[in-house]
Enzyme design. Structure first.
Site, PDB file in Angstrom:
ATOM      1  N   ASP A   1      37.492  40.355  40.630  1.00 59.76           N
ATOM      2  CA  ASP A   1      38.869  40.546  40.168  1.00 59.76           C
ATOM      3  C   ASP A   1      39.015  42.018  39.759  1.00 59.76           C
ATOM      4  OD1 ASP A   1      41.434  39.547  39.299  1.00 59.76           O
ATOM      5  OD2 ASP A   1      40.682  39.493  37.254  1.00 59.76           O
TER       6      ASP A   1
ATOM      7  N   LYS B   1      29.727  29.907  35.889  1.00 59.15           N
ATOM      8  CA  LYS B   1      29.478  28.674  36.615  1.00 59.15           C
ATOM      9  C   LYS B   1      30.150  28.711  37.994  1.00 59.15           C
ATOM     10  CE  LYS B   1      30.050  26.529  32.128  1.00 59.15           C
ATOM     11  NZ  LYS B   1      31.097  25.947  31.258  1.00 59.15           N
ATOM     12  N   GLY B   2      31.030  29.688  38.169  1.00 61.41           N
ATOM     13  CA  GLY B   2      31.928  29.679  39.320  1.00 61.41           C
ATOM     14  C   GLY B   2      31.257  29.793  40.679  1.00 61.41           C
TER      15      GLY B   2
ATOM     16  N   GLU C   1      28.844  35.657  43.711  1.00 62.47           N
ATOM     17  CA  GLU C   1      29.992  35.505  42.810  1.00 62.47           C
ATOM     18  C   GLU C   1      31.075  34.656  43.459  1.00 62.47           C
ATOM     19  OE1 GLU C   1      31.303  35.355  40.115  1.00 62.47           O
ATOM     20  OE2 GLU C   1      31.454  37.207  38.980  1.00 62.47           O
ATOM     21  N   ASP C   2      31.926  34.080  42.623  1.00 62.61           N
ATOM     22  CA  ASP C   2      33.074  33.341  43.162  1.00 62.61           C
ATOM     23  C   ASP C   2      34.202  34.300  43.551  1.00 62.61           C
ATOM     24  OD1 ASP C   2      33.616  34.011  40.502  1.00 62.61           O
ATOM     25  OD2 ASP C   2      34.253  32.009  39.898  1.00 62.61           O
TER      26      ASP C   2
ATOM     27  N   PHE D   1      46.862  33.261  40.526  1.00 66.79           N
ATOM     28  CA  PHE D   1      45.765  32.569  39.851  1.00 66.79           C
ATOM     29  C   PHE D   1      45.171  31.524  40.775  1.00 66.79           C
ATOM     30  CE2 PHE D   1      43.180  30.273  36.929  1.00 66.79           C
ATOM     31  CZ  PHE D   1      42.667  31.310  36.163  1.00 66.79           C
TER      32      PHE D   1
ATOM     33  N   ARG E   1      37.186  23.053  39.111  1.00 67.15           N
ATOM     34  CA  ARG E   1      36.042  23.677  39.793  1.00 67.15           C
ATOM     35  C   ARG E   1      35.566  22.856  40.981  1.00 67.15           C
ATOM     36  NH1 ARG E   1      33.988  27.928  36.616  1.00 67.15           N
ATOM     37  NH2 ARG E   1      34.092  27.646  34.369  1.00 67.15           N
TER      38      ARG E   1
ATOM     39  N   LYS F   1      40.119  39.986  44.889  1.00 70.95           N
ATOM     40  CA  LYS F   1      41.541  40.262  44.622  1.00 70.95           C
ATOM     41  C   LYS F   1      41.676  41.778  44.517  1.00 70.95           C
ATOM     42  CE  LYS F   1      42.962  36.729  41.491  1.00 70.95           C
ATOM     43  NZ  LYS F   1      43.286  36.436  40.083  1.00 70.95           N
TER      44      LYS F   1
HETATM   45  P1  IMP Z   1      35.983  40.706  36.940  1.00 74.13           P
HETATM   46  O1  IMP Z   1      35.824  41.053  38.377  1.00 74.13           O
HETATM   47  O2  IMP Z   1      34.973  41.329  36.041  1.00 74.13           O
HETATM   48  O3  IMP Z   1      37.391  40.967  36.464  1.00 74.13           O
HETATM   49  O4  IMP Z   1      35.753  39.181  36.679  1.00 74.13           O
HETATM   50  C1  IMP Z   1      35.615  38.256  37.652  1.00 74.13           C
HETATM   51  C2  IMP Z   1      35.581  36.881  36.995  1.00 74.13           C
HETATM   52  O5  IMP Z   1      36.878  36.545  36.464  1.00 74.13           O
HETATM   53  C3  IMP Z   1      35.284  35.829  38.037  1.00 74.13           C
HETATM   54  O6  IMP Z   1      33.894  35.585  38.136  1.00 74.13           O
HETATM   55  C4  IMP Z   1      36.045  34.631  37.517  1.00 74.13           C
HETATM   56  O7  IMP Z   1      35.227  33.913  36.614  1.00 74.13           O
HETATM   57  C5  IMP Z   1      37.214  35.194  36.757  1.00 74.13           C
HETATM   58  N1  IMP Z   1      38.471  35.172  37.551  1.00 74.13           N
HETATM   59  C6  IMP Z   1      39.121  36.247  38.056  1.00 74.13           C
HETATM   60  N2  IMP Z   1      40.230  35.887  38.734  1.00 74.13           N
HETATM   61  C7  IMP Z   1      40.286  34.528  38.676  1.00 74.13           C
HETATM   62  C8  IMP Z   1      41.215  33.543  39.210  1.00 74.13           C
HETATM   63  O8  IMP Z   1      42.226  33.826  39.881  1.00 74.13           O
HETATM   64  N3  IMP Z   1      40.909  32.235  38.943  1.00 74.13           N
HETATM   65  C9  IMP Z   1      39.829  31.862  38.210  1.00 74.13           C
HETATM   66  N4  IMP Z   1      38.939  32.748  37.699  1.00 74.13           N
HETATM   67  C10 IMP Z   1      39.165  34.072  37.921  1.00 74.13           C
HETATM   68 MG    MG Z   2      32.880  33.929  37.339  1.00 67.54          MG
END
Ligand code: IMP
Ligand code: MG
Length: 181
Positions: free
Chosen positions: A106, A46-47, A102-103, A155, A168, A134
């Site tokens: 990570d 949803k982000g 994407e939001d 975070f 959100r 990040k």
């Molecule tokens: P990744 O890149 O597969 O590790 O996942 C990314 C997802 O993890 C993002 O779409 C977010 O939903 C969630 N996420 C990663 N870091 C944060 C944060 O600092 N705050 C809130 N959600 C996060």
């Molecule tokens: Mg997400």
């Protein structure tokens, strides 16, 4: 964490105005890169919702929208995590210019797994537009083609990003662990 979302917020890391300026900048780049073509924006729910709403208004092309829900499984310290598609696209991406919205990137695992799936379905192009990244947390070789801002390994909440489904709706990006400062 007892007040309203806005009372509970940490320090503002990135303001609404900065985000809107970035949407204009990246929207203009996308408009130029895909001049005369159609693009399909694929928002990861949803982000991505607030960022996608801003970005789409800044793209002066034939823009179409679709959404997916993905869950990533596996350790965040390994690149072997797997991704499950919990809500798939309604659109056939064959021959389409896809931009995943994407939001935050990570570990990078979610999109590292998703991009090849969309390529296998025959997408003409698959790019990534992420509001945040990040880099300190990355475990796979994956970067956004269009990136808003890099953030530290903290975070982050607001502008679509949640903590336990909360915050959100905040119209800015903040660090949750700044609230005690
Ligand atoms: P990744 O890149 O597969 O590790 O996942 C990314 C997802 O993890 C993002 O779409 C977010 O939903 C969630 N996420 C990663 N870091 C944060 C944060 O600092 N705050 C809130 N959600 C996060
Ligand atoms: Mg997400």
């Amino acid at each position: 964490m007892t007040g309203t979302a806005k009372e509970d917020k940490g320090k503002v890391l990135i303001s609404h105005e900065e985000i809107l300026e970035k949407a204009e900048e990246l929207g203009a780049r996308i408009t130029e890169d895909f001049s005369g073509q159609q693009v399909l924006l694929v928002g990861i729910l949803k982000g991505s919702v607030p960022w996608m709403a801003d970005l789409m208004k800044c793209i002066d092309l034939d823009v179409r929208l679709d959404f997916m829900i993905c869950s990533s499984y596996g350790s965040s310290t390994e690149s072997s995590g797997d991704v499950k598609i919990r809500k798939d696209l309604d659109t056939d991406v064959a021959g389409k210019n896809v931009i995943i919205v994407e939001d935050i990137i990570d570990t990078g695992i979610t999109l590292y797994k998703l991009v090849p799936i969309l390529r296998e379905r025959g997408a003409a192009d698959v790019r990534i537009c992420s509001l945040l990244s990040k880099p300190a947390r990355r475990v796979v070789d994956l970067e956004a083609d269009y990136l808003g801002f890099e953030v530290p390994d903290r975070f982050i909440v607001g502008y679509g990003l949640d903590f336990d489904q909360k915050y959100r709706q905040l119209p800015y990006i903040s660090c949750l662990d700044d609230t005690e400062d």
